[in-house]
Scaffold this motif. Structure first.
Motif, PDB file in Angstrom:
ATOM      1  N   VAL A 125     -25.792  91.289  55.072  1.00  0.00           N
ATOM      2  CA  VAL A 125     -27.056  90.835  55.638  1.00  0.00           C
ATOM      3  C   VAL A 125     -28.198  91.395  54.793  1.00  0.00           C
ATOM      4  N   VAL A 126     -29.080  90.515  54.337  1.00  0.00           N
ATOM      5  CA  VAL A 126     -30.174  90.897  53.453  1.00  0.00           C
ATOM      6  C   VAL A 126     -31.128  91.859  54.174  1.00  0.00           C
ATOM      7  N   GLY A 127     -31.540  92.927  53.468  1.00  0.00           N
ATOM      8  CA  GLY A 127     -32.492  93.882  54.012  1.00  0.00           C
ATOM      9  C   GLY A 127     -31.933  94.769  55.081  1.00  0.00           C
ATOM     10  N   SER A 128     -30.615  94.930  55.119  1.00  0.00           N
ATOM     11  CA  SER A 128     -29.972  95.699  56.187  1.00  0.00           C
ATOM     12  C   SER A 128     -28.654  96.236  55.681  1.00  0.00           C
ATOM     13  N   ASP A 129     -28.136  97.266  56.381  1.00  0.00           N
ATOM     14  CA  ASP A 129     -26.782  97.732  56.081  1.00  0.00           C
ATOM     15  C   ASP A 129     -25.764  97.054  56.994  1.00  0.00           C
ATOM     16  N   GLU A 130     -26.220  96.062  57.766  1.00  0.00           N
ATOM     17  CA  GLU A 130     -25.319  95.318  58.642  1.00  0.00           C
ATOM     18  C   GLU A 130     -24.471  94.335  57.842  1.00  0.00           C
ATOM     19  N   MET A 131     -23.351  93.974  58.438  1.00  0.00           N
ATOM     20  CA  MET A 131     -22.494  92.926  57.910  1.00  0.00           C
ATOM     21  C   MET A 131     -22.304  91.891  59.017  1.00  0.00           C
ATOM     22  N   TYR A 132     -22.429  90.619  58.660  1.00  0.00           N
ATOM     23  CA  TYR A 132     -22.238  89.541  59.628  1.00  0.00           C
ATOM     24  C   TYR A 132     -20.748  89.228  59.719  1.00  0.00           C
ATOM     25  N   PRO A 133     -20.133  89.394  60.908  1.00  0.00           N
ATOM     26  CA  PRO A 133     -18.687  89.127  61.042  1.00  0.00           C
ATOM     27  C   PRO A 133     -18.427  87.643  61.272  1.00  0.00           C
ATOM     28  N   VAL A 134     -17.493  87.094  60.528  1.00  0.00           N
ATOM     29  CA  VAL A 134     -17.216  85.659  60.605  1.00  0.00           C
ATOM     30  C   VAL A 134     -16.021  85.416  61.529  1.00  0.00           C
ATOM     31  N   ARG A 135     -16.236  84.583  62.536  1.00  0.00           N
ATOM     32  CA  ARG A 135     -15.168  84.216  63.464  1.00  0.00           C
ATOM     33  C   ARG A 135     -14.492  82.919  63.033  1.00  0.00           C
ATOM     34  N   ARG A 136     -15.266  81.873  62.816  1.00  0.00           N
ATOM     35  CA  ARG A 136     -14.733  80.597  62.355  1.00  0.00           C
ATOM     36  C   ARG A 136     -15.678  80.002  61.306  1.00  0.00           C
ATOM     37  N   ILE A 137     -15.103  79.210  60.401  1.00  0.00           N
ATOM     38  CA  ILE A 137     -15.879  78.454  59.427  1.00  0.00           C
ATOM     39  C   ILE A 137     -15.705  76.972  59.747  1.00  0.00           C
ATOM     40  N   TYR A 138     -16.794  76.337  60.180  1.00  0.00           N
ATOM     41  CA  TYR A 138     -16.803  74.896  60.401  1.00  0.00           C
ATOM     42  C   TYR A 138     -17.515  74.218  59.225  1.00  0.00           C
ATOM     43  N   CYS A 139     -17.089  73.019  58.888  1.00  0.00           N
ATOM     44  CA  CYS A 139     -17.739  72.222  57.842  1.00  0.00           C
ATOM     45  C   CYS A 139     -17.875  70.798  58.347  1.00  0.00           C
ATOM     46  N   ILE A 140     -19.035  70.200  58.114  1.00  0.00           N
ATOM     47  CA  ILE A 140     -19.224  68.797  58.461  1.00  0.00           C
ATOM     48  C   ILE A 140     -18.987  67.953  57.217  1.00  0.00           C
ATOM     49  N   GLY A 141     -18.371  66.809  57.394  1.00  0.00           N
ATOM     50  CA  GLY A 141     -18.084  65.934  56.266  1.00  0.00           C
ATOM     51  C   GLY A 141     -19.099  64.810  56.131  1.00  0.00           C
ATOM     52  N   ARG A 142     -19.407  64.427  54.890  1.00  0.00           N
ATOM     53  CA  ARG A 142     -20.179  63.223  54.590  1.00  0.00           C
ATOM     54  C   ARG A 142     -21.488  63.167  55.379  1.00  0.00           C
ATOM     55  N   ASN A 143     -22.329  64.184  55.207  1.00  0.00           N
ATOM     56  CA  ASN A 143     -23.543  64.306  56.004  1.00  0.00           C
ATOM     57  C   ASN A 143     -24.808  63.940  55.237  1.00  0.00           C
ATOM     58  N   TYR A 144     -24.657  63.403  54.030  1.00  0.00           N
ATOM     59  CA  TYR A 144     -25.776  62.815  53.300  1.00  0.00           C
ATOM     60  C   TYR A 144     -25.396  61.373  52.980  1.00  0.00           C
ATOM     61  N   ARG A 145     -26.324  60.448  53.172  1.00  0.00           N
ATOM     62  CA  ARG A 145     -26.023  59.029  53.060  1.00  0.00           C
ATOM     63  C   ARG A 145     -25.364  58.676  51.722  1.00  0.00           C
ATOM     64  N   ALA A 146     -25.995  59.103  50.625  1.00  0.00           N
ATOM     65  CA  ALA A 146     -25.475  58.732  49.308  1.00  0.00           C
ATOM     66  C   ALA A 146     -24.094  59.337  49.059  1.00  0.00           C
ATOM     67  N   HIS A 147     -23.865  60.556  49.571  1.00  0.00           N
ATOM     68  CA  HIS A 147     -22.540  61.158  49.404  1.00  0.00           C
ATOM     69  C   HIS A 147     -21.505  60.412  50.233  1.00  0.00           C
ATOM     70  N   ALA A 148     -21.885  59.986  51.446  1.00  0.00           N
ATOM     71  CA  ALA A 148     -20.953  59.214  52.270  1.00  0.00           C
ATOM     72  C   ALA A 148     -20.540  57.937  51.545  1.00  0.00           C
ATOM     73  N   ILE A 149     -21.510  57.292  50.894  1.00  0.00           N
ATOM     74  CA  ILE A 149     -21.212  56.057  50.164  1.00  0.00           C
ATOM     75  C   ILE A 149     -20.273  56.337  48.996  1.00  0.00           C
ATOM     76  N   GLU A 150     -20.547  57.424  48.251  1.00  0.00           N
ATOM     77  CA  GLU A 150     -19.700  57.700  47.090  1.00  0.00           C
ATOM     78  C   GLU A 150     -18.284  58.092  47.491  1.00  0.00           C
ATOM     79  N   MET A 151     -18.125  58.542  48.745  1.00  0.00           N
ATOM     80  CA  MET A 151     -16.795  58.874  49.241  1.00  0.00           C
ATOM     81  C   MET A 151     -16.143  57.694  49.971  1.00  0.00           C
ATOM     82  N   GLY A 152     -16.801  56.536  49.937  1.00  0.00           N
ATOM     83  CA  GLY A 152     -16.216  55.334  50.520  1.00  0.00           C
ATOM     84  C   GLY A 152     -16.356  55.220  52.016  1.00  0.00           C
ATOM     85  N   SER A 153     -17.416  55.832  52.575  1.00  0.00           N
ATOM     86  CA  SER A 153     -17.592  55.868  54.021  1.00  0.00           C
ATOM     87  C   SER A 153     -18.844  55.100  54.426  1.00  0.00           C
TER      88      SER A 153
END
Length: 261
Positions: free
Chosen positions: A44-72
């Motif tokens: 964590v910036v400006g701190s001695d803390e660390m952010y603990p990660v529980r899960r990593i989620y990712c969204i797919g094809r969330n920009y119009r032009a990228h969705a098109i280039e991926m065939g969506s």
């Protein structure tokens, strides 16, 4: 016992052994384990803390032009999400060029620059209007992709986790608290390979905003502090080879760089 109390890791919860649930390391002081499993953390910036990660989620094809280039179809089709394992995180310190290993099994390794939102509060069925209240901080990262494996599995109608969820596939910078940087509704997002711009867009071009992503995710899964969300990549994703230097940028955040080795 509801899930929130379970995840608080009381001694009673640790002793119940509820099927299908995990303490995610919380309450470890009350439990005797055969070996230690490291907790994924983000500085964590400006701190001695660390952010603990529980899960990593990712969204797919969330920009119009990228969705098109991926065939969506980009016209606000329902958002879809996938996950990466937390031990896929590769922390990169700004001002350095970190070595990033070219993974096994692929001959078409792609970059995807993304804004990352980190939650400090959880919940279910979170309204869009309240969703940003759950964000603790932001950073930027790379959703690294074995594109050939992803496409091959998709063509076979099989899960394409092997193309997305592997060692070092979640490159990420240090966490900036919302109080430091505010929220991100717009701003430049770009990626360069060996100094040449490859991806170049604005965060306002996201099909689903960060608030909408949180709301939609919370309909499917109860969210918790420690959940992070990779919020999608612009168009012009492409391949990398060993020796390439990747630099990524989002306005208000320090640039990150990695070298493919």
């Amino acid at each position: 016992m509801d899930r929130r109390h379970f995840f608080q890791g009381t001694a009673a919860a640790a002793a119940t052994g509820l099927a299908g649930c995990a303490t995610s390391g919380m309450g470890a002081g009350a439990a005797r384990t055969p070996f230690a499993v490291p907790q994924a953390m983000i500085p964590v910036v400006g701190s001695d803390e660390m952010y603990p990660v529980r899960r990593i989620y990712c969204i797919g094809r969330n920009y119009r032009a990228h969705a098109i280039e991926m065939g969506s179809n980009p016209d606000r089709e329902p958002p879809f999400f996938f996950q990466k394992p937390t031990d896929a995180i590769q922390n990169v310190r700004p001002g350095t060029v970190a070595d990033h290993p070219y993974p096994t099994l692929t001959k078409n390794y792609h970059y995807e620059v993304e804004l990352v939102a980190a939650l400090g509060k959880g919940g279910k069925n979170i309204p869009v209007a309240q969703a940003l209240d759950h964000v603790w901080g932001y950073t930027l990262g790379l959703d690294m992709t074995r594109r050939d494996l992803q496409r091959a599995m998709g063509e076979e109608k099989k899960p394409w986790e092997i193309g997305k969820s592997f060692d070092h596939s979640a490159v990420i910078g240090p966490m900036h608290k919302v109080a430091q940087v505010g929220h991100f509704n717009s701003g430049a997002i770009w990626l360069k390979v060996n100094g040449q711009t490859k991806q170049n867009a604005d965060l306002k071009q996201m099909i689903w905003s960060v608030a909408e992503q949180i709301a939609k995710l919370s309909e499917a899964n109860e969210l918790f502090p420690g959940d992070i969300i990779y919020s999608g990549t612009p168009e012009n994703v492409g391949p990398m080879v060993r020796g390439d230097v990747i630099e990524i940028h989002i306005d208000k955040l320090p640039n990150l760089s990695v070298r493919i080795v």
